[in-house]
Scaffold this active site. Structure first.
Site, PDB file in Angstrom:
ATOM      1  N   ASP A  95       0.844  -1.195   0.000  1.00 17.12           N
ATOM      2  CA  ASP A  95       0.000   0.000   0.000  1.00 17.12           C
ATOM      3  C   ASP A  95       0.882   1.249   0.000  1.00 17.12           C
ATOM      4  O   ASP A  95       1.178   1.830   1.035  1.00 17.12           O
ATOM      5  CB  ASP A  95      -0.945  -0.009   1.201  1.00 17.12           C
ATOM      6  N   PHE A 205      -9.342   3.331   8.194  1.00 11.91           N
ATOM      7  CA  PHE A 205     -10.524   3.811   8.912  1.00 11.91           C
ATOM      8  C   PHE A 205     -10.751   5.290   8.697  1.00 11.91           C
ATOM      9  O   PHE A 205      -9.882   6.018   8.207  1.00 11.91           O
ATOM     10  CB  PHE A 205     -10.392   3.515  10.412  1.00 11.91           C
ATOM     11  N   ASN A 328       4.211   4.724   4.245  1.00 14.61           N
ATOM     12  CA  ASN A 328       4.777   3.631   3.425  1.00 14.61           C
ATOM     13  C   ASN A 328       5.392   4.257   2.176  1.00 14.61           C
ATOM     14  O   ASN A 328       4.670   4.487   1.197  1.00 14.61           O
ATOM     15  CB  ASN A 328       3.677   2.675   2.945  1.00 14.61           C
ATOM     16  N   GLY A 377      -4.326   5.416  16.650  1.00 11.48           N
ATOM     17  CA  GLY A 377      -4.456   4.259  17.535  1.00 11.48           C
ATOM     18  C   GLY A 377      -5.210   3.170  16.797  1.00 11.48           C
ATOM     19  O   GLY A 377      -5.671   3.365  15.678  1.00 11.48           O
ATOM     20  N   MET A 379      -8.576   0.568  16.693  1.00 10.84           N
ATOM     21  CA  MET A 379      -9.987   0.866  16.929  1.00 10.84           C
ATOM     22  C   MET A 379     -10.265   0.980  18.439  1.00 10.84           C
ATOM     23  O   MET A 379      -9.962   0.057  19.180  1.00 10.84           O
ATOM     24  CB  MET A 379     -10.821  -0.263  16.318  1.00 10.84           C
ATOM     25  N   SER A 383      -5.480   8.245  19.627  1.00  7.76           N
ATOM     26  CA  SER A 383      -4.514   8.608  18.595  1.00  7.76           C
ATOM     27  C   SER A 383      -3.726   9.808  19.113  1.00  7.76           C
ATOM     28  O   SER A 383      -4.172  10.499  20.037  1.00  7.76           O
ATOM     29  CB  SER A 383      -5.238   8.983  17.302  1.00  7.76           C
ATOM     30  N   HIS A 402       4.483   4.629  13.433  1.00  8.40           N
ATOM     31  CA  HIS A 402       3.328   4.958  12.580  1.00  8.40           C
ATOM     32  C   HIS A 402       1.990   4.538  13.156  1.00  8.40           C
ATOM     33  O   HIS A 402       0.953   4.864  12.602  1.00  8.40           O
ATOM     34  CB  HIS A 402       3.500   4.348  11.191  1.00  8.40           C
ATOM     35  N   GLY A 403       1.981   3.786  14.226  1.00  8.10           N
ATOM     36  CA  GLY A 403       0.696   3.337  14.766  1.00  8.10           C
ATOM     37  C   GLY A 403       0.931   2.429  15.933  1.00  8.10           C
ATOM     38  O   GLY A 403       1.943   2.557  16.625  1.00  8.10           O
ATOM     39  N   LYS A 478     -15.152   1.499   9.666  1.00 10.61           N
ATOM     40  CA  LYS A 478     -14.173   0.494   9.246  1.00 10.61           C
ATOM     41  C   LYS A 478     -14.635  -0.136   7.946  1.00 10.61           C
ATOM     42  O   LYS A 478     -15.812  -0.455   7.798  1.00 10.61           O
ATOM     43  CB  LYS A 478     -14.109  -0.619  10.310  1.00 10.61           C
TER      44      LYS A 478
END
Lengths: 479, 169
Positions: A95, A205, A328, A377, A379, A383, A402-403, A478
């Site tokens: 991606d 999301f 990415n 963050g 679900m 964040s 990144h997360g 989602k």
């Protein structure tokens, strides 16, 4: 796993050369002991394998959300000498320019916001195409797609889907230089045409959040974020176009790896010299996809603004873009290495750019603060907004996490609570979830991810980005 | 034959088996379809919609005025793939199916491949995607090019062809 790596500090660990054969630099992992408990051996091996690739500079790096990926670990960062190094599709991912943007609104969240949030989420769910098999409302023609691949978010703004301020608040102003659509296949074009302005599925999301805490008043003010205001976060990428470009070029690059006699410990690390025809072709196609991804997020932003304004009575331009980051990508940037300025091809595979104050590409009003960094963050979890630092420029090629990073598989996640149970549980906690499938909700269960708060604590303590604000979710879409 | 989901943190890892390379290929395709749609079973395709507790959003690409209760239109397509090895043929075959499913908005339910050397021709069966019927699933971004090695395994009841495939989602 952690017993095999050397501790540098509470948040920095090292895999020495020799951890895997033929490493030409060591590997560094920014991680806490808590997060290291779930560090997979496979991810550490992948990180060490990256250190064997030609032209790698300083360290093969991993952020605290590191986990086992394709070739490079997710959460991996590597800088390659632009003259002698390689470029690798596995260092970017399928991606291309998967990324995040944050939009602020002038609306303060009230204590009884849920009924309106439900309306907002329901309407957004029916407006923003989400999930498998969805097409955008605007079907592009080939010429428009080609223009988008060259112009990125700017094309959308010029065609009425945003305002000029949006572009100033995008990494690279929403357009990466060097796109070459001649290297984008007909198949990729066929997939790209109907999908510009779609969210996708999996971990992508669209979230309505509330600014729950400000940790750095000065930076928050500069970024335009105020406590208690409603915000919107969008997480998605270049859709089928990027997936197809990665698929096509992996095949070409695999052949090139052999052609140029590059020894790789794992096929997934297939790579080509940056200056080779194959390397240039991949870069040109990748940049085209990166531009498409910015246009995609811009189109979704436009839809979000229209729906939000209808429900909350705000003006279109009152919804302001805080920033848009891609996590990415491979990019050419300059760094000081051993006292010399060097052009570096930085691969960020599930890692966010974190440029410090006075860095190039920062909009004028943010030069003194640093780049806004967005960390979504999982679900139901918070964040974060952070700011880039000089330490990141020195230590991590201007990069941070990144997360949250998955800790366990989708299979295991599905063995836990059902999608419906998770949905009900989240609603009790004041988070309304709408998804195309309960299966996706189950797979994306909050427990399947590392704690976003712990991941962010590590990058903050390591100084590679600093906390500015925390956002709590109120509504989630989602795919 | 069969396919089985194994543990993988980030993506989907499947072990697929067949009595022949052809069967291995069609099982691998079935594994892939099972990720993409909740209801993709060949027996289910063509039946009326079921309540699967899912929700459909907007702009589904194939619901051109049709609805879940209408008779499904069976679609048959033919694909041809050529590669440099049998393992790469499997990857390229799955990538081609992914492309067909996405661009033509099809829920694929079955494949009949015919392999000659490192190339194949296949008949692919499916029907247009109707979200109320097929349910939401997970988009597959790509097929991992590594670790896919076709093994020949001898067991008491004969020879099996087996491959482990990572689907990037």
């Amino acid at each position: 796993m952690i017993d095999k790596i050397n501790k540098i500090s509470d948040v920095e660990w090292e895999l020495k050369e020799g951890f895997m054969p033929n490493m030409s630099v060591p590997a560094r992992i920014y991680i806490s002991e808590l997060l290291a408990q779930t560090l997979e051996e496979g991810a550490a091996t992948q990180l060490a394998n990256v250190a064997t690739l030609p032209g790698i500079l300083k360290y093969s790096l991993a952020m605290p959300d590191v986990h086992w990926g394709y070739g490079f670990p997710i959460g991996g960062v590597a800088g390659f000498d632009a003259d002698t190094g390689i470029i690798s599709p596995g260092g970017v991912g399928f991606d291309i320019n998967c990324g995040v943007r944050l939009i602020t609104t002038p609306v303060k969240a009230s204590s009884n916001e849920m009924p309106k949030i439900k309306r907002l989420i329901t309407e957004l769910f029916h407006t923003v195409p989400t999930g498998v098999g969805t097409h955008a409302e605007k079907k592009l023609n080939e010429k428009e797609l080609d223009d988008i691949m060259n112009e990125g978010a700017g094309w959308m703004v010029n065609n009425g889907y945003g305002n000029p301020h949006d572009l100033i608040r995008c990494e690279d102003n929403g357009c990466m230089k060097g796109a070459d659509t001649a290297f984008v296949s007909k198949k990729a074009i066929a997939r790209g045409i109907p999908q510009c302005g779609t969210l996708g599925s999996g971990n992508h999301f669209l979230e309505v959040q509330k600014t729950a805490e400000i940790m750095d008043e000065e930076a928050a003010a500069k970024f335009g974020v105020e406590k208690d205001n409603l915000c919107i976060m969008i997480h998605c990428g270049s859709r089928g176009l990027g997936h197809q470009v990665c698929t096509d070029h992996l095949k070409e690059i695999e052949a090139a790896t052999k052609k140029y006699g590059i020894n790789i410990p794992d096929n997934q690390l297939a790579c080509a010299p940056i200056k080779s025809d194959e390397g240039k072709a991949y870069f040109g196609a990748m940049a085209a996809c990166a531009n498409y991804a910015w246009a995609n997020r811009q189109m979704i932003t436009h839809m979000v603004r229209e729906v939000f304004c209808k429900i909350y009575g705000t003006e279109y331009d009152e919804l302001k873009l805080v920033y848009d980051v891609c996590h990415n990508v491979a990019k050419f940037e300059e760094y000081e290495i051993d006292g010399r300025r060097k052009k570096v091809c930085v691969h960020r595979k599930g890692a966010t750019r974190s440029f410090g104050p006075n860095s190039p590409d920062l909009p004028g009003d943010l030069v003194s603060v640093g780049q806004p960094v967005l960390i979504p963050g999982s679900m139901g979890t918070p964040s974060y907004l952070l700011k880039g630092t000089a330490a990141a420029m020195e230590k991590t090629f201007g990069s941070t996490c990144h997360g949250s990073g998955r800790v366990f598989s989708r299979t295991k996640a599905k063995e836990g609570m059902s999608g419906q149970e998770i949905k009900e549980d989240l609603e009790k906690r004041g988070i309304f979830v709408k998804a195309t499938s309960n299966k996706v909700i189950a797979e994306e269960a909050p427990d399947a991810y590392k704690s976003s708060s712990e991941v962010v604590r590590v990058v903050h303590d390591a100084g590679i980005s600093l906390k500015v604000a925390r956002f709590e979710p109120l509504g989630v879409i989602k795919g | 034959m069969s396919f089985e989901e194994l543990d993988h943190t980030a993506d989907y890892l499947f072990r697929c088996r067949g009595r022949s390379p052809e069967e291995l290929f069609s099982e691998s395709a079935r594994a892939m379809f099972s990720i993409m749609f909740e209801n993709n079973d060949a027996n289910n395709v063509g039946n009326n919609g079921t309540d699967n507790g899912t929700d459909s959003g907007s702009n589904n690409c194939s619901n051109n005025g049709s609805n879940a209760d209408s008779d499904a239109v069976r679609v048959k397509k033919e694909i041809e793939v050529e590669s440099d090895s049998l393992s790469n043929l499997l990857i390229d075959f799955l990538s081609e199916l992914l492309f067909v499913a996405e661009v033509d908005c099809l829920v694929l339910s079955g494949v009949k491949p015919k392999i000659t050397g490192n190339s194949l021709k296949a008949e692919v069966f499916g029907e247009p995607f109707v979200p109320e019927k097929h349910g939401g699933g997970t988009e597959i971004k790509g097929i991992s090019r590594s670790g896919v090695e076709i093994e020949e395994i001898s067991e008491d009841d004969g020879i099996y062809y087996q491959a482990e495939i990572i689907f990037d989602v």
